[in-house]
Enzyme design. Structure first.
Site, PDB file in Angstrom:
ATOM      1  N   CYS A 120      -9.296  17.891  -4.194  1.00 25.24           N
ATOM      2  CA  CYS A 120      -8.745  17.922  -5.543  1.00 25.24           C
ATOM      3  C   CYS A 120      -8.096  16.584  -5.882  1.00 25.24           C
ATOM      4  CB  CYS A 120      -7.699  19.034  -5.673  1.00 25.24           C
ATOM      5  SG  CYS A 120      -8.364  20.658  -5.344  1.00 25.24           S
ATOM      6  N   GLN A 129      -0.272   6.534   7.942  1.00 25.22           N
ATOM      7  CA  GLN A 129       0.421   6.988   9.148  1.00 25.22           C
ATOM      8  C   GLN A 129      -0.581   7.435  10.218  1.00 25.22           C
ATOM      9  OE1 GLN A 129       3.730   6.484   9.611  1.00 25.22           O
ATOM     10  NE2 GLN A 129       3.561   5.501   7.620  1.00 25.22           N
TER      11      GLN A 129
END
Length: 163
Positions: A120, A129
């Site tokens: 989405c 990260q």
């Protein structure tokens, strides 16, 4: 914002089956790649992301057997890194959790490739990260042309402290 008005006087009755957590399932399914054998996953939520990940594993050579609505057995004995194709890429572009495949592939094959996270359009899907963590474990990770490519130095990741 919508609101619900509940007028009492009628007791509630019935049962509700609680499915497994989506965020856990989308991480656990790719982890099956690291097992040369059968993994049985139970209480999977019935959502498109879990179905998509199971299809990706099938395209990669896994045997996926549905036991019931929420249980599957995945045999990744024959999964191959070189079986990645446009069929796989079109599926990985549909889900946010595509980056979970990278760690599993690195762990088993010492190399990995996947598309950038899709799904989405809620905004950016930062994976910095994840890249920092994989780099700390000894992988050379490059993001180019909409793909994430990673190679583990000496073909294996190495344990370390990650902060």
């Amino acid at each position: 914002m919508e609101k619900y008005v509940i007028r009492g006087g009628n007791p509630l009755r019935g049962t509700v089956d609680i499915s497994g957590a989506k965020n856990a399932a989308v991480a656990i399914i790719p982890a099956a790649i690291m097992v040369r054998g059968v993994c049985r996953l139970e209480n999977l939520p019935q959502i498109s992301d879990t179905d998509t990940l199971l299809r990706i594993l099938s395209y990669m050579g896994a045997s996926v057997r549905t036991i019931n609505r929420s249980t599957v057995e995945i045999d990744c004995t024959n999964v191959k890194l070189d079986s990645l194709s446009e069929d796989v890429w079109s599926l990985t572009r549909r889900i946010r959790a595509s980056y979970y495949l990278i760690g599993a592939m690195l762990g088993r094959f010492g190399a990995a490739c996947s598309t950038m996270p899709g799904g989405c359009n809620f905004g950016l899907r930062p994976i910095d990260q994840h890249i920092k963590g994989l780099t700390a474990l000894g992988a050379d990770v490059r993001v180019e042309g909409g793909f994430i490519r990673a190679i583990a130095k000496d073909g294996r990741l190495r344990g370390t402290k990650v902060y």
